[in-house]
Enzyme design. Sequence first.
Site, PDB file in Angstrom:
ATOM      1  N   ASN A 271      28.364  -0.559 -37.765  1.00 17.64           N
ATOM      2  CA  ASN A 271      27.629  -2.138 -38.104  1.00 17.64           C
ATOM      3  C   ASN A 271      28.122  -3.117 -37.816  1.00 17.64           C
ATOM      4  O   ASN A 271      28.797  -3.808 -39.097  1.00 17.64           O
ATOM      5  CB  ASN A 271      26.758  -1.564 -39.374  1.00 17.64           C
ATOM      6  CG  ASN A 271      25.513  -3.135 -38.927  1.00 17.64           C
ATOM      7  OD1 ASN A 271      25.171  -3.852 -37.706  1.00 17.64           O
ATOM      8  ND2 ASN A 271      24.237  -2.535 -40.210  1.00 17.64           N
TER       9      ASN A 271
ATOM     10  N   CYS B   8      21.241  -9.384 -38.642  1.00 20.34           N
ATOM     11  CA  CYS B   8      21.150  -8.463 -37.463  1.00 20.34           C
ATOM     12  C   CYS B   8      20.317  -8.907 -36.496  1.00 20.34           C
ATOM     13  O   CYS B   8      20.675  -8.858 -35.587  1.00 20.34           O
ATOM     14  CB  CYS B   8      20.889  -7.240 -38.099  1.00 20.34           C
ATOM     15  SG  CYS B   8      21.966  -6.582 -39.369  1.00 20.34           S
TER      16      CYS B   8
ATOM     17  N   HIS C 297      19.696  -2.183 -32.132  1.00 21.77           N
ATOM     18  CA  HIS C 297      20.673  -3.016 -33.134  1.00 21.77           C
ATOM     19  C   HIS C 297      21.351  -1.225 -34.404  1.00 21.77           C
ATOM     20  O   HIS C 297      20.633  -0.121 -34.003  1.00 21.77           O
ATOM     21  CB  HIS C 297      20.013  -3.675 -34.788  1.00 21.77           C
ATOM     22  CG  HIS C 297      20.587  -4.157 -35.384  1.00 21.77           C
ATOM     23  ND1 HIS C 297      22.386  -4.822 -35.404  1.00 21.77           N
ATOM     24  CD2 HIS C 297      21.089  -3.727 -37.068  1.00 21.77           C
ATOM     25  CE1 HIS C 297      22.762  -3.993 -36.601  1.00 21.77           C
ATOM     26  NE2 HIS C 297      22.377  -3.994 -37.475  1.00 21.77           N
TER      27      HIS C 297
HETATM   28  O1  UT7 Z   1      21.937  -4.114 -40.780  1.00 18.74           O
HETATM   29  C1  UT7 Z   1      21.285  -4.598 -41.639  1.00 18.74           C
HETATM   30  C2  UT7 Z   1      20.025  -3.520 -41.498  1.00 18.74           C
HETATM   31  N1  UT7 Z   1      20.577  -2.164 -42.968  1.00 18.74           N
HETATM   32  C3  UT7 Z   1      20.164  -1.213 -42.794  1.00 18.74           C
HETATM   33  O2  UT7 Z   1      19.459  -1.046 -41.795  1.00 18.74           O
HETATM   34  C4  UT7 Z   1      21.174  -0.217 -43.297  1.00 18.74           C
HETATM   35  C5  UT7 Z   1      19.788   0.606 -43.928  1.00 18.74           C
HETATM   36  N2  UT7 Z   1      20.214   1.851 -44.703  1.00 18.74           N
HETATM   37  C6  UT7 Z   1      20.760   2.044 -44.422  1.00 18.74           C
HETATM   38  O3  UT7 Z   1      21.208   2.863 -43.397  1.00 18.74           O
HETATM   39  C7  UT7 Z   1      20.670   3.555 -45.186  1.00 18.74           C
HETATM   40  O4  UT7 Z   1      19.471   3.878 -46.948  1.00 18.74           O
HETATM   41  C8  UT7 Z   1      22.165   4.373 -45.941  1.00 18.74           C
HETATM   42  C9  UT7 Z   1      23.519   4.953 -45.068  1.00 18.74           C
HETATM   43  C10 UT7 Z   1      22.652   3.274 -46.559  1.00 18.74           C
HETATM   44  C11 UT7 Z   1      22.401   4.697 -47.310  1.00 18.74           C
HETATM   45  O5  UT7 Z   1      21.755   6.172 -46.595  1.00 18.74           O
HETATM   46  P1  UT7 Z   1      20.249   7.173 -48.160  1.00 18.74           P
HETATM   47  O6  UT7 Z   1      20.624   8.306 -46.580  1.00 18.74           O
HETATM   48  O7  UT7 Z   1      19.412   6.954 -47.414  1.00 18.74           O
HETATM   49  O8  UT7 Z   1      21.396   7.368 -48.997  1.00 18.74           O
HETATM   50  P2  UT7 Z   1      21.375   7.190 -50.213  1.00 18.74           P
HETATM   51  O9  UT7 Z   1      21.216   5.725 -50.470  1.00 18.74           O
HETATM   52  O10 UT7 Z   1      19.357   7.289 -50.553  1.00 18.74           O
HETATM   53  O11 UT7 Z   1      21.859   7.863 -50.942  1.00 18.74           O
HETATM   54  C12 UT7 Z   1      21.694   8.867 -51.038  1.00 18.74           C
HETATM   55  C13 UT7 Z   1      23.261   8.890 -52.117  1.00 18.74           C
HETATM   56  C14 UT7 Z   1      23.101   8.629 -53.570  1.00 18.74           C
HETATM   57  O12 UT7 Z   1      24.039   9.367 -54.459  1.00 18.74           O
HETATM   58  P3  UT7 Z   1      22.725   9.858 -55.658  1.00 18.74           P
HETATM   59  O13 UT7 Z   1      22.176   8.713 -56.551  1.00 18.74           O
HETATM   60  O14 UT7 Z   1      21.520  11.132 -54.736  1.00 18.74           O
HETATM   61  O15 UT7 Z   1      23.696  11.067 -56.191  1.00 18.74           O
HETATM   62  C15 UT7 Z   1      24.119   7.985 -53.102  1.00 18.74           C
HETATM   63  O16 UT7 Z   1      24.913   6.904 -54.553  1.00 18.74           O
HETATM   64  O17 UT7 Z   1      24.672   8.816 -51.718  1.00 18.74           O
HETATM   65  C16 UT7 Z   1      25.172   8.708 -52.012  1.00 18.74           C
HETATM   66  N3  UT7 Z   1      26.187   7.758 -51.591  1.00 18.74           N
HETATM   67  C17 UT7 Z   1      26.980   7.609 -50.577  1.00 18.74           C
HETATM   68  N4  UT7 Z   1      27.998   8.784 -50.563  1.00 18.74           N
HETATM   69  C18 UT7 Z   1      29.152   9.038 -50.204  1.00 18.74           C
HETATM   70  C19 UT7 Z   1      26.119   6.368 -50.865  1.00 18.74           C
HETATM   71  N5  UT7 Z   1      27.217   5.679 -49.851  1.00 18.74           N
HETATM   72  C20 UT7 Z   1      27.712   6.861 -50.129  1.00 18.74           C
HETATM   73  C21 UT7 Z   1      28.676   6.864 -49.023  1.00 18.74           C
HETATM   74  N6  UT7 Z   1      29.601   8.784 -49.511  1.00 18.74           N
HETATM   75  N7  UT7 Z   1      28.925   5.804 -48.762  1.00 18.74           N
END
Ligand code: UT7
Length: 359
Positions: free
Chosen positions: A314, A143, A284
């Site tokens: 992204n 990125c 970004h």
């Molecule tokens: O550009 C490259 C660099 N990348 C980044 O900067 C990305 C950085 N990370 C993020 O933007 C966020 O961490 C994400 C968008 C990837 C995830 O958001 P989050 O608020 O950190 O969610 P999480 O990973 O803590 O997951 C929360 C819950 C989980 O379920 P449980 O374990 O709480 O039951 C996930 O399984 O949300 C679930 N989950 C989803 N639910 C519905 C993960 N993806 C999805 C989805 N739809 N697409």
Amino acid sequence: MEDDKDLPACNLSFLIGHLSFFILEIRRDLLYNAKITATAHYVPKKVVTNEDLEKFLDTSDEWIRTRTGIRQRHMVEKGVATSDLAAEASRRLLERRGISASEIDCIIVATVTPDMFFPSTACILQEKIGARNAWGFDLSGACTGFVYALAAAVQFVHSGAHRKVLVAGADVMTSILNPQDRNTYVLFGDGAGVALVEPTSPGEEGILDFILRSDGSGGKYLYMPGGGSLNPPTHETVQKKMHYVHQDGRAVFKYAVVGMAEVSLEILKRNNFCASDVVLYVPHQANSRIVDAAVERMGLDKSKVVLNIDRYANTTAATIPIGLSEACERNRVRRGDLVLMASFGAGFTWGSLLLRWAA
Ligand code: UT7
């Protein structure tokens, strides 16, 4: 006696010190500053909304929107490669700048999804746009790739080696996403953005400074393990889904929030600017919450921030040049405006670049 002998030697080193300082200063004056003279972007026509994803993934529009800010993304049709997107963006740029492709000296393509391992996407792009006098290379900075590539282009212009460097950030992320993985599939889109870097005219400031960082210990949080020399493609690597993006989103999130703000604040401070001096902030776009956190830490007015993650998701290396190009099209930036870019991504890689708009 000893003191007398030391005196001429002392004077000599003092003189040499001063002389080299003056020579460096004179050299600095002779060096060319670099500026961005044109930008353009291209995204494929096909739009995939969050509702479209709900049909085959255990996800919801509500989750994607509230956790990331994404509403839709553009995706290529089968057979369309990174170089195709970069070529379309480059043709638009050449038209805007009113130059022919043969005037380009060098092409740098920032990408993590090259058309193939080799030849480089830069060579493929060169052929597609007819830049017959250029040479070029690909740059893998995820990125942060476009910021790294801009900084590299600045060096070629700065040294006087080149006068027209085409810098592309282009990725077809859908080629390395697992359509069954809701953790990653909803986050990315395809696209390309380009900028032309040229020497400044007398009196122009152009690109003022950049900060480039990496920390390889973060590699384990965002990576694609298969296909390279470590895990060449086999049935096993395919079965184990090693040719797809793997991400520990929560871990990357924490580092990204700190990293983006850190390099944004640092570059302003060391150039004696404050947030209110910035006219356009092009961050970004991995997650609108990461951008919000950086903007809050900087104390920046939200109206100065380019935010298009809702439409493109992204797009990795393409994100910043797409944002910059759209901002130009919408007249959000004028000559003399202070523009700040910042990025964070796989590697970890992160960085910022500060410029006075001089197009
Ligand atoms: O550009 C490259 C660099 N990348 C980044 O900067 C990305 C950085 N990370 C993020 O933007 C966020 O961490 C994400 C968008 C990837 C995830 O958001 P989050 O608020 O950190 O969610 P999480 O990973 O803590 O997951 C929360 C819950 C989980 O379920 P449980 O374990 O709480 O039951 C996930 O399984 O949300 C679930 N989950 C989803 N639910 C519905 C993960 N993806 C999805 C989805 N739809 N697409």
